[in-house]
Design an enzyme around this catalytic site. Structure first.
Site, mmCIF file in Angstrom:
data_model
loop_
_atom_site.group_PDB
_atom_site.id
_atom_site.type_symbol
_atom_site.label_atom_id
_atom_site.label_comp_id
_atom_site.label_asym_id
_atom_site.label_seq_id
_atom_site.Cartn_x
_atom_site.Cartn_y
_atom_site.Cartn_z
ATOM 1 N N GLU A 136 10.506 -4.844 4.256
ATOM 2 C CA GLU A 136 10.534 -6.243 3.830
ATOM 3 C C GLU A 136 10.225 -6.362 2.335
ATOM 4 O OE1 GLU A 136 8.980 -5.081 6.468
ATOM 5 O OE2 GLU A 136 9.100 -6.469 8.170
ATOM 6 N N LYS A 184 0.844 -1.193 0.000
ATOM 7 C CA LYS A 184 0.000 0.000 0.000
ATOM 8 C C LYS A 184 0.886 1.253 0.000
ATOM 9 C CE LYS A 184 -3.456 2.257 2.799
ATOM 10 N NZ LYS A 184 -4.267 2.204 4.000
ATOM 11 N N GLU A 232 -4.336 -6.310 15.119
ATOM 12 C CA GLU A 232 -3.796 -5.004 14.709
ATOM 13 C C GLU A 232 -4.902 -3.948 14.843
ATOM 14 O OE1 GLU A 232 -0.371 -4.585 11.655
ATOM 15 O OE2 GLU A 232 -2.117 -3.968 10.523
ATOM 16 N N GLY A 272 -4.749 -1.790 5.053
ATOM 17 C CA GLY A 272 -3.967 -2.934 4.569
ATOM 18 C C GLY A 272 -4.591 -4.267 4.934
ATOM 19 N N ARG A 273 -5.034 -4.397 6.174
ATOM 20 C CA ARG A 273 -5.553 -5.702 6.624
ATOM 21 C C ARG A 273 -6.964 -6.000 6.123
ATOM 22 N NH1 ARG A 273 -4.356 -2.212 10.621
ATOM 23 N NH2 ARG A 273 -5.992 -1.393 11.984
HETATM 24 O O1 F6P Z 1 3.485 -2.777 9.649
HETATM 25 C C1 F6P Z 1 2.125 -2.969 9.610
HETATM 26 C C2 F6P Z 1 1.570 -2.699 8.257
HETATM 27 O O2 F6P Z 1 1.468 -1.333 8.050
HETATM 28 C C3 F6P Z 1 0.231 -3.382 8.045
HETATM 29 O O3 F6P Z 1 -0.832 -2.674 8.546
HETATM 30 C C4 F6P Z 1 0.216 -3.579 6.572
HETATM 31 O O4 F6P Z 1 -0.724 -4.530 6.189
HETATM 32 C C5 F6P Z 1 1.649 -4.023 6.333
HETATM 33 O O5 F6P Z 1 2.401 -3.240 7.231
HETATM 34 C C6 F6P Z 1 2.153 -3.862 4.941
HETATM 35 O O6 F6P Z 1 2.109 -2.541 4.515
HETATM 36 P P1 F6P Z 1 2.254 -2.148 2.999
HETATM 37 O O7 F6P Z 1 1.139 -2.763 2.244
HETATM 38 O O8 F6P Z 1 2.208 -0.648 2.974
HETATM 39 O O9 F6P Z 1 3.579 -2.655 2.509
#
Ligand code: F6P
Length: 524
Positions: free
Chosen positions: A215, A209, A355, A269-270
């Site tokens: 990661e 997002k 979360e 995101g979730r």
């Molecule tokens: O670190 C938590 C978080 O922000 C979650 O809420 C989210 O789903 C995940 O990291 C991944 O975030 P992104 O889609 O921005 O990489």
């Protein structure tokens, strides 16, 4: 408009529930069933292909009435209304919470910042359909002219858990593509996936997002480097697509504009698997099945929005969970699907629920004086019966459990299914009714094990009175899975409303990220 700000413990219904708890807390489910021959049907809700039997809970009709009174006193209906109509209920991040719009089948416009978001949603769905058809049919070719055989989803948290859970759950409906998921920063994770794929025939879906997640960017860069060992820069457009709100960062990464799928800030995101974050789902089971998943969720949305609280599945589940969390003092809840396909459901729900509701500050920014988010955990039946169920049956902790079962199996094998479902019902029965000293005594005597009466009797007693919900669904398919996920989304929403917290931010993950960066700088 923001959510209302009501401390649940100051309401009249909370006070009444506190007094009521003192009366009911020692009542045994055995007695409750004995006193009401119609208890099972009185505490069962049917909705389409779903049945919720919540009769094996430590509740009476008065408990439900008072919990519904609580829902009314904290103005749950207003919160539901605001959430569906796009009010900024995610106040701390100044955002609407509209994952429900992604699956809405109604033509009523939904306005965010003065703009109807429905056409954008429709456009993205068409884009998903288009790429799905091209890849699945083999029309989409890799840089050496071969068809795509493998899809790798690169993402973490909501950009991984939802798609992965659904792809696993819908394995029965899968097409010829093999789907892989890379999430962990642990380089061994990406290395193991790389071992299984061929750069000429793999499509990489980078999902983030924010497109700033350490990661995901690290894994995406590693994969890009590996890809460029055999391919050229201008082959990237045939193998990399991205889903994000951060279009600038995607372009910088080198993704072709036509391979970009938009995400929106009004989708958390979730809760994002319903958006293009679910692209790997659509690729894996086909767009029609992805649509059916969305439709199922939309049907649950309508049930949630339009059904009175005492017949409303997510509302009842949420209120019962509040009852155990805040009155019985239970700390955890188990989620126990009797389907191997749902083996990723618990990790997915752990993010969605924990979360969202793992917050110790209320909507005034003050520390709460009552318990909020429950710890959720679990695994699939029957495997977990041979693992942790001992503690649920005979341990010292009260663990309310959701059992999820399907009336029909997918491959037939009715002998297996008969046994699976016998286990499903037996576990709930054992938890609720247990086995008394007298029953154990009789049993041992009857089986000619008289000598064991003196030595083993107390160890074979089951106290019972351990609560469960039976969520029984006709069959696992994209539609019913959509309903199931949406059911839990709404359950956690209701709980956040009752606890007067903000369920849609996640500041709790930030400090660790900050400190990781400091450690990295120190390491040089
Ligand atoms: O670190 C938590 C978080 O922000 C979650 O809420 C989210 O789903 C995940 O990291 C991944 O975030 P992104 O889609 O921005 O990489």
């Amino acid at each position: 408009m923001a959510l209302q700000n009501i401390n649940p413990t100051t309401t009249n219904s909370w006070k009444k529930l506190t007094a009521h708890f003192e009366k009911i807390k020692t009542e045994h489910l055995k007695e409750l069933f004995k006193n009401d021959r119609h208890r099972a049907s009185n505490f069962t809700i049917g909705f389409d292909d779903f049945t919720l039997d919540y009769s094996k809970n430590r509740i009476s009709q008065e408990t439900i009435d008072l919990l519904v009174e609580l829902a009314n006193e904290i103005n749950l209906q207003d919160a539901i209304q605001k959430s569906f109509s796009g009010d900024q209920i995610n106040k701390t991040e100044k955002r609407a919470v509209l994952h429900t719009a992604l699956r809405s089948t109604s033509s009523t416009p939904i306005i965010v910042n003065g703009i109807n978001i429905k056409p954008e949603i429709e456009n993205t769905l068409q884009q998903i359909e288009h790429i799905t058809d091209a890849v699945v049919s083999g029309k989409w070719k890799g840089y050496t002219g071969k068809e795509i055989t493998d899809v790798v989803n690169i993402g973490i948290g909501g950009s991984d858990l939802g798609p992965q859970m659904v792809v696993e759950a819908l394995q029965f409906y899968k097409n010829r593509l093999t789907t892989h998921f890379v999430s962990n920063i642990d380089g061994d994770h990406v290395s193991e996936v790389i071992k299984k794929i061929d750069p000429e025939t793999t499509l990489f879906v980078i999902v983030s997002k924010t497109f700033t997640t350490q990661e995901t960017l690290t894994n995406a860069n590693t994969i890009k480097e590996w890809f460029l060992k055999s391919a050229a820069e201008n082959d990237i457009s045939k193998h990399f697509v991205a889903v994000s709100t951060n279009l600038e960062a995607i372009t910088e990464f080198g993704i072709d504009k036509k391979n970009v799928f938009t995400m929106w800030n009004w989708v958390g995101g979730r809760f994002s698997l319903w958006s293009a974050v679910g692209l790997s789902i659509s690729l894996s089971v086909g767009f029609q099945n992805f649509k059916a998943l969305l439709e199922g969720a939309s049907e649950m949305d309508t049930h949630f929005k339009e059904t009175e609280f005492n017949q409303n599945i997510p509302v009842i589940l949420a209120l019962i969970s509040v009852w155990y969390n805040n009155f019985f003092g239970c700390e955890t809840e188990a989620i126990l699907p009797y389907s191997q396909y749902l083996h990723k459901l618990t990790p997915y729900l752990q993010q969605a629920i924990m979360e969202s509701n793992g917050k110790n500050v209320d909507r005034n920014g003050e520390e709460v004086t009552y318990q909020t988010g429950t710890i959720v955990w679990g695994s699939t039946g029957t495997n977990m019966q041979h693992a942790f169920m001992q503690l649920v049956h005979q341990g010292t902790k009260l663990i309310p459990s959701d059992f999820i079962g399907f009336k029909e199996s997918l491959y037939g094998l009715t002998e297996h299914h008969k046994k699976l479902m016998a286990n499903y019902y037996a576990q709930m029965e054992a938890l609720a009714f247990g086995k008394t000293k007298e029953e154990v005594h009789l049993d041992l005597k009857f089986n000619n094990k008289k000598e064991e009466i003196a030595t083993l009797l107390p160890f074979k007693v089951f106290q019972g009175n351990r609560p469960s919900n039976a969520i029984t669904i006709k069959k696992l398919n994209p539609n019913s899975l959509g309903k199931l996920i949406a059911m839990y989304e709404h359950k956690l929403f209701v709980q956040g409303v009752v606890w007067n917290i903000y369920s849609f931010d996640q500041f709790g993950v930030e400090l660790g990220k900050e400190l990781t960066n400091k450690h990295l700088k120190k390491q040089g």
